[in-house]
Design a protein around this motif. Sequence first.
Motif, PDB file in Angstrom:
ATOM      1  N   TRP A 215       0.821  -1.207   0.000  1.00  0.00           N
ATOM      2  CA  TRP A 215       0.000   0.000   0.000  1.00  0.00           C
ATOM      3  C   TRP A 215       0.857   1.261   0.000  1.00  0.00           C
ATOM      4  N   PHE A 216       1.865   1.283   0.883  1.00  0.00           N
ATOM      5  CA  PHE A 216       2.723   2.474   0.958  1.00  0.00           C
ATOM      6  C   PHE A 216       3.453   2.699  -0.361  1.00  0.00           C
ATOM      7  N   ASP A 217       3.913   1.624  -0.988  1.00  0.00           N
ATOM      8  CA  ASP A 217       4.616   1.749  -2.269  1.00  0.00           C
ATOM      9  C   ASP A 217       3.698   2.336  -3.337  1.00  0.00           C
ATOM     10  N   TRP A 218       2.422   1.995  -3.279  1.00  0.00           N
ATOM     11  CA  TRP A 218       1.468   2.539  -4.252  1.00  0.00           C
ATOM     12  C   TRP A 218       1.428   4.063  -4.157  1.00  0.00           C
ATOM     13  N   PHE A 219       1.372   4.582  -2.942  1.00  0.00           N
ATOM     14  CA  PHE A 219       1.372   6.031  -2.760  1.00  0.00           C
ATOM     15  C   PHE A 219       2.709   6.638  -3.186  1.00  0.00           C
ATOM     16  N   ASP A 220       3.794   5.969  -2.842  1.00  0.00           N
ATOM     17  CA  ASP A 220       5.123   6.482  -3.157  1.00  0.00           C
ATOM     18  C   ASP A 220       5.359   6.532  -4.660  1.00  0.00           C
ATOM     19  N   GLU A 221       4.965   5.473  -5.362  1.00  0.00           N
ATOM     20  CA  GLU A 221       5.202   5.397  -6.809  1.00  0.00           C
ATOM     21  C   GLU A 221       4.437   6.473  -7.563  1.00  0.00           C
ATOM     22  N   ARG A 222       3.354   6.977  -6.970  1.00  0.00           N
ATOM     23  CA  ARG A 222       2.545   8.004  -7.627  1.00  0.00           C
ATOM     24  C   ARG A 222       2.812   9.395  -7.074  1.00  0.00           C
TER      25      ARG A 222
END
Length: 288
Positions: A215-222
Amino acid sequence: VGPDDLAFDHAEATALLDDEGVDLTASQVDELVAATEGWAVPIYLAARSVKAAGPGATIDVARIAEHRHVAAYAQAELLAAQSAETVEFLTRSAPLDEISGALCDAALMTTGSAERLEMLAESHHLVIPLDEHRRWYRYHHMFRGLLRAELALGEPGIVAGLHSRAGAWCQANGLPEVAVGYAMAAGDADRAAQIIQQRAQPMYAAGRIVTLRRWFDWFDERGLMRRYPEVAVLATWVSALTGHAVNVERWSDDAERTVAEGVLSDGITPIASLQAILRAGLCRRGID
Protein backbone atom coordinates in the motif's frame (compact mmCIF):
# COMPACT_ATOMS: atom_id res chain seq x y z
CA VAL A 1 -17.12 -36.98 -13.96
CA GLY A 2 -16.75 -33.28 -13.16
CA PRO A 3 -14.55 -30.32 -14.12
CA ASP A 4 -11.81 -31.30 -11.67
CA ASP A 5 -11.52 -34.72 -13.31
CA LEU A 6 -11.31 -33.18 -16.78
CA ALA A 7 -8.69 -30.55 -15.90
CA PHE A 8 -5.30 -31.22 -17.48
CA ASP A 9 -2.28 -31.61 -15.24
CA HIS A 10 1.34 -30.85 -16.18
CA ALA A 11 1.93 -34.15 -17.97
CA GLU A 12 -1.29 -33.98 -19.99
CA ALA A 13 -0.68 -30.35 -20.98
CA THR A 14 2.86 -31.24 -22.04
CA ALA A 15 1.55 -34.10 -24.18
CA LEU A 16 -0.97 -31.81 -25.86
CA LEU A 17 1.69 -29.16 -26.56
CA ASP A 18 4.05 -31.83 -27.92
CA ASP A 19 1.33 -33.02 -30.30
CA GLU A 20 1.07 -29.46 -31.60
CA GLY A 21 4.84 -29.20 -31.99
CA VAL A 22 5.13 -26.48 -29.32
CA ASP A 23 8.13 -26.80 -27.02
CA LEU A 24 7.83 -24.99 -23.66
CA THR A 25 9.94 -25.28 -20.54
CA ALA A 26 8.54 -27.10 -17.53
CA SER A 27 8.00 -23.80 -15.70
CA GLN A 28 6.16 -22.32 -18.70
CA VAL A 29 3.87 -25.35 -18.81
CA ASP A 30 3.20 -24.96 -15.08
CA GLU A 31 2.31 -21.28 -15.61
CA LEU A 32 0.01 -22.18 -18.48
CA VAL A 33 -1.76 -24.90 -16.48
CA ALA A 34 -2.18 -22.53 -13.52
CA ALA A 35 -3.51 -19.70 -15.71
CA THR A 36 -6.03 -21.96 -17.46
CA GLU A 37 -6.75 -24.10 -14.36
CA GLY A 38 -6.16 -27.08 -16.63
CA TRP A 39 -8.88 -26.09 -19.09
CA ALA A 40 -7.91 -28.08 -22.19
CA VAL A 41 -9.43 -25.82 -24.85
CA PRO A 42 -7.41 -22.65 -24.12
CA ILE A 43 -4.25 -24.73 -23.67
CA TYR A 44 -4.80 -26.14 -27.16
CA LEU A 45 -5.74 -22.76 -28.65
CA ALA A 46 -2.74 -21.05 -27.03
CA ALA A 47 -0.55 -23.74 -28.59
CA ARG A 48 -2.09 -22.98 -31.99
CA SER A 49 -1.42 -19.28 -31.49
CA VAL A 50 2.23 -19.95 -30.67
CA LYS A 51 2.55 -22.29 -33.64
CA ALA A 52 1.02 -19.70 -35.97
CA ALA A 53 3.46 -17.05 -34.69
CA GLY A 54 6.38 -19.01 -36.08
CA PRO A 55 9.67 -20.47 -34.79
CA GLY A 56 10.93 -19.16 -31.46
CA ALA A 57 7.53 -17.82 -30.37
CA THR A 58 6.34 -18.47 -26.84
CA ILE A 59 3.22 -17.99 -24.73
CA ASP A 60 2.59 -14.74 -22.85
CA VAL A 61 0.61 -16.37 -20.06
CA ALA A 62 -0.42 -13.02 -18.54
CA ARG A 63 -2.19 -12.10 -21.79
CA ILE A 64 -3.35 -15.50 -22.92
CA ALA A 65 -6.99 -14.39 -23.07
CA GLU A 66 -6.02 -11.92 -25.79
CA HIS A 67 -4.55 -14.58 -28.10
CA ARG A 68 -6.45 -14.52 -31.39
CA HIS A 69 -7.61 -18.15 -31.32
CA VAL A 70 -8.63 -18.00 -27.66
CA ALA A 71 -10.59 -14.77 -28.13
CA ALA A 72 -12.35 -16.17 -31.20
CA TYR A 73 -13.33 -19.30 -29.26
CA ALA A 74 -14.73 -17.20 -26.42
CA GLN A 75 -16.90 -15.24 -28.81
CA ALA A 76 -18.17 -18.23 -30.74
CA GLU A 77 -18.63 -20.82 -27.99
CA LEU A 78 -18.96 -19.02 -24.66
CA LEU A 79 -20.59 -15.65 -25.27
CA ALA A 80 -22.57 -16.01 -28.49
CA ALA A 81 -25.03 -18.39 -26.83
CA GLN A 82 -25.75 -15.96 -23.99
CA SER A 83 -28.30 -13.17 -24.02
CA ALA A 84 -27.04 -9.61 -24.45
CA GLU A 85 -28.07 -8.88 -20.87
CA THR A 86 -26.07 -11.84 -19.52
CA VAL A 87 -23.00 -10.94 -21.58
CA GLU A 88 -23.20 -7.39 -20.24
CA PHE A 89 -23.40 -8.70 -16.67
CA LEU A 90 -20.49 -11.10 -17.19
CA THR A 91 -18.16 -8.58 -18.77
CA ARG A 92 -19.00 -5.73 -16.38
CA SER A 93 -18.51 -7.91 -13.30
CA ALA A 94 -15.24 -9.41 -14.58
CA PRO A 95 -13.01 -6.59 -13.20
CA LEU A 96 -14.17 -7.59 -9.69
CA ASP A 97 -12.27 -10.32 -7.86
CA GLU A 98 -14.52 -12.39 -5.61
CA ILE A 99 -18.11 -11.40 -6.28
CA SER A 100 -21.43 -11.56 -4.48
CA GLY A 101 -24.92 -10.52 -5.48
CA ALA A 102 -24.87 -7.42 -3.28
CA LEU A 103 -21.41 -6.37 -4.49
CA CYS A 104 -22.43 -6.76 -8.14
CA ASP A 105 -25.67 -4.86 -7.55
CA ALA A 106 -23.69 -1.95 -6.11
CA ALA A 107 -20.80 -1.96 -8.60
CA LEU A 108 -22.92 -2.52 -11.71
CA MET A 109 -25.81 -0.33 -10.45
CA THR A 110 -28.30 -3.10 -11.10
CA THR A 111 -30.54 -5.56 -9.22
CA GLY A 112 -31.01 -9.31 -9.14
CA SER A 113 -27.30 -10.17 -9.30
CA ALA A 114 -27.53 -12.90 -6.62
CA GLU A 115 -30.13 -14.83 -8.62
CA ARG A 116 -28.15 -14.34 -11.83
CA LEU A 117 -24.94 -15.64 -10.24
CA GLU A 118 -26.71 -18.70 -8.85
CA MET A 119 -28.21 -19.45 -12.25
CA LEU A 120 -24.84 -19.06 -13.97
CA ALA A 121 -23.14 -21.31 -11.43
CA GLU A 122 -25.78 -24.00 -11.98
CA SER A 123 -25.42 -23.92 -15.76
CA HIS A 124 -21.82 -22.86 -16.20
CA HIS A 125 -18.81 -24.54 -14.60
CA LEU A 126 -16.79 -21.37 -15.22
CA VAL A 127 -18.69 -19.53 -12.45
CA ILE A 128 -17.48 -21.11 -9.22
CA PRO A 129 -19.20 -20.85 -5.80
CA LEU A 130 -16.78 -20.12 -2.95
CA ASP A 131 -18.99 -21.07 0.01
CA GLU A 132 -21.69 -23.62 0.69
CA HIS A 133 -24.34 -20.90 0.97
CA ARG A 134 -23.48 -19.65 -2.53
CA ARG A 135 -23.13 -16.05 -1.45
CA TRP A 136 -19.67 -15.51 -2.94
CA TYR A 137 -18.37 -16.62 -6.31
CA ARG A 138 -15.40 -16.23 -8.61
CA TYR A 139 -14.93 -16.70 -12.31
CA HIS A 140 -12.60 -19.35 -13.66
CA HIS A 141 -9.28 -17.51 -14.10
CA MET A 142 -9.20 -18.05 -17.85
CA PHE A 143 -12.85 -17.15 -18.31
CA ARG A 144 -12.37 -13.96 -16.31
CA GLY A 145 -9.45 -13.04 -18.52
CA LEU A 146 -11.60 -13.54 -21.61
CA LEU A 147 -14.38 -11.40 -20.15
CA ARG A 148 -11.99 -8.61 -19.18
CA ALA A 149 -10.55 -8.63 -22.69
CA GLU A 150 -14.09 -8.28 -24.07
CA LEU A 151 -14.80 -5.39 -21.72
CA ALA A 152 -11.57 -3.66 -22.73
CA LEU A 153 -12.72 -3.78 -26.34
CA GLY A 154 -16.33 -2.80 -25.76
CA GLU A 155 -16.52 -0.53 -22.70
CA PRO A 156 -13.03 0.38 -21.50
CA GLY A 157 -14.19 3.63 -19.89
CA ILE A 158 -16.39 2.05 -17.22
CA VAL A 159 -13.77 0.04 -15.32
CA ALA A 160 -12.67 2.83 -12.95
CA GLY A 161 -16.28 3.46 -11.97
CA LEU A 162 -16.86 -0.25 -11.32
CA HIS A 163 -13.81 -0.37 -9.06
CA SER A 164 -14.80 2.82 -7.27
CA ARG A 165 -18.32 1.63 -6.47
CA ALA A 166 -16.96 -1.79 -5.44
CA GLY A 167 -14.53 -0.07 -3.07
CA ALA A 168 -17.29 2.01 -1.52
CA TRP A 169 -19.45 -1.10 -1.00
CA CYS A 170 -16.59 -3.10 0.54
CA GLN A 171 -15.70 -0.24 2.89
CA ALA A 172 -19.32 0.01 4.04
CA ASN A 173 -19.66 -3.76 4.48
CA GLY A 174 -16.67 -4.64 6.66
CA LEU A 175 -14.13 -5.48 3.96
CA PRO A 176 -11.61 -2.64 4.36
CA GLU A 177 -8.60 -4.39 2.87
CA VAL A 178 -10.53 -5.40 -0.23
CA ALA A 179 -11.81 -1.82 -0.40
CA VAL A 180 -8.23 -0.50 -0.49
CA GLY A 181 -7.46 -2.71 -3.47
CA TYR A 182 -10.49 -1.47 -5.37
CA ALA A 183 -9.80 2.15 -4.41
CA MET A 184 -6.27 1.87 -5.73
CA ALA A 185 -7.48 0.20 -8.92
CA ALA A 186 -9.87 3.14 -9.38
CA GLY A 187 -7.16 5.70 -8.61
CA ASP A 188 -9.17 6.82 -5.55
CA ALA A 189 -6.31 7.87 -3.29
CA ASP A 190 -8.65 9.67 -0.87
CA ARG A 191 -10.55 6.49 0.01
CA ALA A 192 -7.37 4.41 0.15
CA ALA A 193 -5.69 6.90 2.49
CA GLN A 194 -8.74 7.03 4.74
CA ILE A 195 -8.84 3.26 5.16
CA ILE A 196 -5.06 2.92 5.60
CA GLN A 197 -5.18 5.54 8.34
CA GLN A 198 -7.71 3.32 10.16
CA ARG A 199 -6.13 -0.06 9.43
CA ALA A 200 -2.35 0.45 9.53
CA GLN A 201 -1.87 0.02 13.29
CA PRO A 202 -3.96 -3.16 13.72
CA MET A 203 -2.42 -4.64 10.58
CA TYR A 204 1.09 -3.91 11.84
CA ALA A 205 0.18 -5.53 15.18
CA ALA A 206 -1.09 -8.58 13.27
CA GLY A 207 2.15 -8.87 11.27
CA ARG A 208 0.60 -7.83 7.94
CA ILE A 209 3.75 -5.99 6.93
CA VAL A 210 3.88 -7.15 3.30
CA THR A 211 0.41 -5.77 2.59
CA LEU A 212 1.23 -2.48 4.30
CA ARG A 213 4.41 -2.09 2.26
CA ARG A 214 2.49 -2.73 -0.93
CA TRP A 215 0.00 0.00 0.00
CA PHE A 216 2.72 2.47 0.96
CA ASP A 217 4.62 1.75 -2.27
CA TRP A 218 1.47 2.54 -4.25
CA PHE A 219 1.37 6.03 -2.76
CA ASP A 220 5.12 6.48 -3.16
CA GLU A 221 5.20 5.40 -6.81
CA ARG A 222 2.55 8.00 -7.63
CA GLY A 223 4.23 10.80 -5.71
CA LEU A 224 1.33 11.03 -3.24
CA MET A 225 3.17 10.91 0.11
CA ARG A 226 3.36 14.71 0.36
CA ARG A 227 -0.35 15.02 -0.43
CA TYR A 228 -1.26 12.48 2.28
CA PRO A 229 0.97 13.17 5.31
CA GLU A 230 -1.03 10.75 7.46
CA VAL A 231 0.02 7.92 5.10
CA ALA A 232 3.60 9.20 5.06
CA VAL A 233 3.68 9.21 8.89
CA LEU A 234 2.41 5.64 9.10
CA ALA A 235 4.71 4.47 6.30
CA THR A 236 7.76 6.03 7.94
CA TRP A 237 6.89 4.69 11.37
CA VAL A 238 6.31 1.13 10.12
CA SER A 239 9.55 1.31 8.11
CA ALA A 240 11.45 2.49 11.17
CA LEU A 241 10.02 -0.29 13.33
CA THR A 242 10.86 -2.94 10.71
CA GLY A 243 14.37 -1.68 9.96
CA HIS A 244 13.87 -0.27 6.46
CA ALA A 245 16.17 2.73 6.76
CA VAL A 246 16.00 3.67 3.07
CA ASN A 247 12.23 4.10 3.23
CA VAL A 248 12.55 6.06 6.47
CA GLU A 249 14.87 8.54 4.79
CA ARG A 250 12.68 8.75 1.69
CA TRP A 251 9.39 9.38 3.48
CA SER A 252 10.28 11.15 6.74
CA ASP A 253 10.38 14.64 5.19
CA ASP A 254 6.89 14.19 3.79
CA ALA A 255 5.75 12.77 7.12
CA GLU A 256 6.93 15.81 9.05
CA ARG A 257 6.21 18.56 6.52
CA THR A 258 2.50 19.11 7.22
CA VAL A 259 0.56 18.60 10.44
CA ALA A 260 -1.95 15.90 9.58
CA GLU A 261 -5.53 16.05 10.76
CA GLY A 262 -7.58 13.17 12.10
CA VAL A 263 -7.02 10.39 14.60
CA LEU A 264 -5.68 6.86 14.51
CA SER A 265 -7.82 3.74 14.45
CA ASP A 266 -8.21 3.89 18.24
CA GLY A 267 -10.44 6.93 17.69
CA ILE A 268 -8.44 8.96 20.23
CA THR A 269 -4.81 9.49 19.25
CA PRO A 270 -4.27 12.41 16.85
CA ILE A 271 -2.11 11.74 13.81
CA ALA A 272 -0.16 14.85 14.83
CA SER A 273 0.94 13.10 18.02
CA LEU A 274 2.36 10.23 15.96
CA GLN A 275 4.28 12.82 13.95
CA ALA A 276 5.78 14.12 17.19
CA ILE A 277 6.69 10.60 18.34
CA LEU A 278 8.22 9.96 14.93
CA ARG A 279 10.37 13.10 15.16
CA ALA A 280 11.56 11.99 18.59
CA GLY A 281 12.16 8.40 17.57
CA LEU A 282 14.18 9.24 14.48
CA CYS A 283 16.23 11.86 16.40
CA ARG A 284 17.14 13.54 13.12
CA ARG A 285 17.68 16.95 14.71
CA GLY A 286 19.70 15.85 17.72
CA ILE A 287 18.99 14.81 21.28
CA ASP A 288 17.49 18.13 22.42
